[in-house]
Write a protein that holds these residues in place. Sequence first.
Motif, PDB file in Angstrom:
ATOM      1  N   LEU A   1       0.832  -1.205   0.000  1.00 39.37           N
ATOM      2  CA  LEU A   1       0.000   0.000   0.000  1.00 39.37           C
ATOM      3  C   LEU A   1       0.869   1.259   0.000  1.00 39.37           C
ATOM      4  O   LEU A   1       0.597   2.210  -0.739  1.00 39.37           O
ATOM      5  N   ALA A   2       1.936   1.238   0.812  1.00 41.40           N
ATOM      6  CA  ALA A   2       2.830   2.407   0.866  1.00 41.40           C
ATOM      7  C   ALA A   2       3.453   2.659  -0.507  1.00 41.40           C
ATOM      8  O   ALA A   2       3.538   3.807  -0.968  1.00 41.40           O
ATOM      9  N   LEU A   3       3.871   1.580  -1.190  1.00 41.85           N
ATOM     10  CA  LEU A   3       4.489   1.735  -2.511  1.00 41.85           C
ATOM     11  C   LEU A   3       3.466   2.210  -3.540  1.00 41.85           C
ATOM     12  O   LEU A   3       3.771   3.035  -4.410  1.00 41.85           O
ATOM     13  N   LEU A   4       2.244   1.697  -3.416  1.00 41.01           N
ATOM     14  CA  LEU A   4       1.176   2.087  -4.335  1.00 41.01           C
ATOM     15  C   LEU A   4       0.889   3.586  -4.199  1.00 41.01           C
ATOM     16  O   LEU A   4       0.673   4.293  -5.182  1.00 41.01           O
TER      17      LEU A   4
ATOM     18  N   ARG B   1       0.350  -8.228  -3.462  1.00 41.68           N
ATOM     19  CA  ARG B   1      -0.080  -8.813  -2.192  1.00 41.68           C
ATOM     20  C   ARG B   1      -1.136  -7.923  -1.520  1.00 41.68           C
ATOM     21  O   ARG B   1      -2.069  -8.402  -0.896  1.00 41.68           O
ATOM     22  N   PHE B   2      -0.970  -6.584  -1.644  1.00 41.35           N
ATOM     23  CA  PHE B   2      -1.986  -5.674  -1.085  1.00 41.35           C
ATOM     24  C   PHE B   2      -3.284  -5.759  -1.888  1.00 41.35           C
ATOM     25  O   PHE B   2      -4.369  -5.839  -1.318  1.00 41.35           O
TER      26      PHE B   2
ATOM     27  N   ALA C   1       8.274  -2.443  11.256  1.00 35.07           N
ATOM     28  CA  ALA C   1       7.128  -1.598  11.631  1.00 35.07           C
ATOM     29  C   ALA C   1       5.902  -1.963  10.809  1.00 35.07           C
ATOM     30  O   ALA C   1       4.787  -2.028  11.325  1.00 35.07           O
ATOM     31  N   ARG C   2       6.097  -2.213   9.504  1.00 30.38           N
ATOM     32  CA  ARG C   2       4.966  -2.615   8.650  1.00 30.38           C
ATOM     33  C   ARG C   2       4.402  -3.951   9.133  1.00 30.38           C
ATOM     34  O   ARG C   2       3.199  -4.174   9.111  1.00 30.38           O
ATOM     35  N   ALA C   3       5.283  -4.858   9.548  1.00 26.09           N
ATOM     36  CA  ALA C   3       4.823  -6.182   9.980  1.00 26.09           C
ATOM     37  C   ALA C   3       4.033  -6.102  11.287  1.00 26.09           C
ATOM     38  O   ALA C   3       3.063  -6.834  11.472  1.00 26.09           O
TER      39      ALA C   3
ATOM     40  N   GLU D   1      10.985  -5.573  -8.957  1.00 27.41           N
ATOM     41  CA  GLU D   1      10.285  -6.864  -8.853  1.00 27.41           C
ATOM     42  C   GLU D   1       9.675  -7.053  -7.462  1.00 27.41           C
ATOM     43  O   GLU D   1       8.519  -7.469  -7.325  1.00 27.41           O
ATOM     44  N   ALA D   2      10.467  -6.717  -6.412  1.00 21.05           N
ATOM     45  CA  ALA D   2       9.973  -6.867  -5.035  1.00 21.05           C
ATOM     46  C   ALA D   2       8.778  -5.952  -4.810  1.00 21.05           C
ATOM     47  O   ALA D   2       7.763  -6.351  -4.246  1.00 21.05           O
ATOM     48  N   GLY D   3       8.900  -4.704  -5.287  1.00 13.78           N
ATOM     49  CA  GLY D   3       7.830  -3.729  -5.106  1.00 13.78           C
ATOM     50  C   GLY D   3       6.537  -4.189  -5.759  1.00 13.78           C
ATOM     51  O   GLY D   3       5.454  -4.092  -5.162  1.00 13.78           O
ATOM     52  N   ARG D   4       6.647  -4.731  -6.963  1.00 16.78           N
ATOM     53  CA  ARG D   4       5.432  -5.177  -7.657  1.00 16.78           C
ATOM     54  C   ARG D   4       4.788  -6.357  -6.934  1.00 16.78           C
ATOM     55  O   ARG D   4       3.574  -6.464  -6.846  1.00 16.78           O
ATOM     56  N   ALA D   5       5.613  -7.231  -6.366  1.00 11.88           N
ATOM     57  CA  ALA D   5       5.062  -8.373  -5.613  1.00 11.88           C
ATOM     58  C   ALA D   5       4.316  -7.890  -4.371  1.00 11.88           C
ATOM     59  O   ALA D   5       3.253  -8.422  -4.023  1.00 11.88           O
TER      60      ALA D   5
END
Length: 316
Positions: A163-166, A184-185, A251-253, A176-180
């Motif tokens: 969500l933060a990246l979006l 997931r969100f 913190a996100r977790a 690649e990590a960001g898109r995954a």
Amino acid sequence: MNEFELIRRYFTRPAGDADVLVGIGDDAAVLGTSPRLAVTVDTLVETVHFPLRTAADAVGHRALAVNLSDIAAMGARPRWCLLALTLPEGEPAWLEAFAGGFHALAERYGVALVGGNLTHGPLSVTVTVLGAFADGAPLTRSGGRAGDDVYVTGTLGDGAGGLALLRDGGEAADGEAGRALIERFLRPVPRVEAGVALAGVASAAIDVSDGLGADLEHLCTASGCGADVDVERVPLSAELAAAFAPEAALARALAGGDDYELCFSAAPGDGERVEAAMRSAGTPVTRIGTLTEGSGIVWRRGGERVDLPTEGYLHF
Ligand code: ADP
Ligand code: MG
């Protein structure tokens, strides 16, 4: 007043009905019909639960997924659903994609759409899901006991990271990590098989929708105990670790929400039954701590107490 105080003051009334086996306060209500039914409803509102112009198929998927997650957290198998949709315009392309996302997930878990409502107004999606119990007792939030082990399925923090990246975009969101994480969100996979497998094995369970800190706290409060959690055991995905610095990932977790994993407790002697249940469900699981006498969560790193921001999402 926060949302939980509002619910308690204005809507919680004694059921006075022997067929209401679990009422307000858990992931779903349980009705003593035959078979017993778990019932839940959740609303998703544009800009509150998902950003403006989120892909329509993701909105459809997500609206059902968050409700399947609540049914899974009760140890029931989702069977039927109702969809109440408020739409700004009846645009066929949007509806086609929305319905595609919704039905694909429903079919994956054998859930039948049996009714609903369609109205005109700002975009909001309300889904009710009914689940059936095989025979075991419902898996409530309140069955945990001091000394029980605390587990979580999968990895935590990915939804909040996505969500933060979006929202922020940029380089990290395109990798690649960001898109995954964004995927997931947008399209969380509810732990349906894990929830069913945990009925009769776990002592208490909740789904992680508001963040581990907030949701484990709910389980602790309902069970009348506290918890001791080793933050180094909290499972983080490789994608989250690649996209965020270690403290931000943690913190996100702990505080992020939107994971739709299950957090549950089990008696210390039931470790092997937990492992077997999770193997049969094909679900990764990690033991992160124990339930304790008293109240509140103590977070530890290398045995030492640490203070971490863990307050979950509150609407009010
Ligand atoms: P979850 O995150 O598992 O969906 P919520 O935090 O939304 O649960 O709600 C907590 C509990 O309060 C649930 O048992 C839910 O059914 C109940 N609840 C929430 N809003 C209302 C309401 N307006 N009237 C009655 N019960 C409510
Ligand atoms: Mg829940």
